[in-house]
Design a protein around this motif. Structure first.
Motif, PDB file in Angstrom:
ATOM      1  N   ASP A 113       0.828  -1.207   0.000  1.00  0.00           N
ATOM      2  CA  ASP A 113       0.000   0.000   0.000  1.00  0.00           C
ATOM      3  C   ASP A 113       0.863   1.257   0.000  1.00  0.00           C
ATOM      4  O   ASP A 113       1.931   1.300   0.618  1.00  0.00           O
ATOM      5  CB  ASP A 113      -0.919   0.016   1.217  1.00  0.00           C
ATOM      6  CG  ASP A 113      -1.988  -1.055   1.154  1.00  0.00           C
ATOM      7  OD1 ASP A 113      -2.414  -1.386   0.030  1.00  0.00           O
ATOM      8  OD2 ASP A 113      -2.386  -1.557   2.209  1.00  0.00           O
TER       9      ASP A 113
ATOM     10  N   ASP B  50       0.236   5.591   0.446  1.00  0.00           N
ATOM     11  CA  ASP B  50      -0.687   6.686   0.748  1.00  0.00           C
ATOM     12  C   ASP B  50      -0.011   8.011   0.443  1.00  0.00           C
ATOM     13  O   ASP B  50       1.178   8.192   0.726  1.00  0.00           O
ATOM     14  CB  ASP B  50      -1.089   6.682   2.231  1.00  0.00           C
ATOM     15  CG  ASP B  50      -1.911   5.483   2.624  1.00  0.00           C
ATOM     16  OD1 ASP B  50      -2.718   5.025   1.790  1.00  0.00           O
ATOM     17  OD2 ASP B  50      -1.767   5.008   3.761  1.00  0.00           O
TER      18      ASP B  50
ATOM     19  N   VAL C 198      -0.129  11.996   1.457  1.00  0.00           N
ATOM     20  CA  VAL C 198      -0.616  12.825   2.551  1.00  0.00           C
ATOM     21  C   VAL C 198      -0.365  14.288   2.192  1.00  0.00           C
ATOM     22  O   VAL C 198       0.772  14.691   1.956  1.00  0.00           O
ATOM     23  CB  VAL C 198       0.097  12.485   3.878  1.00  0.00           C
ATOM     24  CG1 VAL C 198      -0.428  13.351   5.006  1.00  0.00           C
ATOM     25  CG2 VAL C 198      -0.057  11.003   4.204  1.00  0.00           C
TER      26      VAL C 198
ATOM     27  N   VAL D  21      -5.573  12.184   3.295  1.00  0.00           N
ATOM     28  CA  VAL D  21      -4.789  10.983   3.018  1.00  0.00           C
ATOM     29  C   VAL D  21      -5.536  10.201   1.941  1.00  0.00           C
ATOM     30  O   VAL D  21      -6.704   9.863   2.114  1.00  0.00           O
ATOM     31  CB  VAL D  21      -4.634  10.103   4.280  1.00  0.00           C
ATOM     32  CG1 VAL D  21      -3.854   8.843   3.957  1.00  0.00           C
ATOM     33  CG2 VAL D  21      -3.966  10.879   5.401  1.00  0.00           C
TER      34      VAL D  21
ATOM     35  N   ASP E  10      -5.269   7.110  -1.368  1.00  0.00           N
ATOM     36  CA  ASP E  10      -4.560   5.965  -1.935  1.00  0.00           C
ATOM     37  C   ASP E  10      -3.728   6.461  -3.118  1.00  0.00           C
ATOM     38  O   ASP E  10      -4.270   7.037  -4.061  1.00  0.00           O
ATOM     39  CB  ASP E  10      -5.584   4.918  -2.384  1.00  0.00           C
ATOM     40  CG  ASP E  10      -4.961   3.673  -2.982  1.00  0.00           C
ATOM     41  OD1 ASP E  10      -3.719   3.604  -3.057  1.00  0.00           O
ATOM     42  OD2 ASP E  10      -5.721   2.775  -3.369  1.00  0.00           O
TER      43      ASP E  10
ATOM     44  N   ASN F  52       3.658   7.836   1.868  1.00  0.00           N
ATOM     45  CA  ASN F  52       3.899   6.802   2.874  1.00  0.00           C
ATOM     46  C   ASN F  52       3.937   5.458   2.165  1.00  0.00           C
ATOM     47  O   ASN F  52       2.981   5.087   1.492  1.00  0.00           O
ATOM     48  CB  ASN F  52       2.797   6.793   3.935  1.00  0.00           C
ATOM     49  CG  ASN F  52       2.811   8.042   4.785  1.00  0.00           C
ATOM     50  OD1 ASN F  52       3.823   8.713   4.900  1.00  0.00           O
ATOM     51  ND2 ASN F  52       1.685   8.356   5.385  1.00  0.00           N
TER      52      ASN F  52
END
Length: 78
Positions: A27, A29, A31, A36, A38, A57
């Motif tokens: 995954d 992310d 930000v 936040v 996908d 992230n």
């Protein structure tokens, strides 16, 4: 989890970024402020302010070095 700053300042860069992330089975992310999203969602990315660097992230436990090397064209050096 590892966090890096990336720059997605063109439509072509966003498309190639999403295609690159789709190759990985972990995954990611993005930000931006209190949002936040996908990082594999092209529509989500276009909802962010792309005029400044965004935090990415990376939720990976292994192969983090290979992920970072592939993402190098997008990473903002600090």
């Amino acid at each position: 989890m590892q966090t890096v700053q990336i720059s997605l300042n063109s439509i072509d860069k966003v498309k190639s970024f999403v295609n690159t992330l789709a190759k990985f089975d972990c995954d990611f992310d993005l930000v931006s402020g209190r949002y936040v999203i996908d990082a594999k969602s092209i529509m989500g990315i276009f909802s962010l302010d792309l005029s400044k660097p965004i935090d990415l992230n990376i939720h990976a436990t292994e192969d983090i070095d290979s992920i970072l090397s592939i993402l190098k064209p997008y990473i903002v050096e600090q």
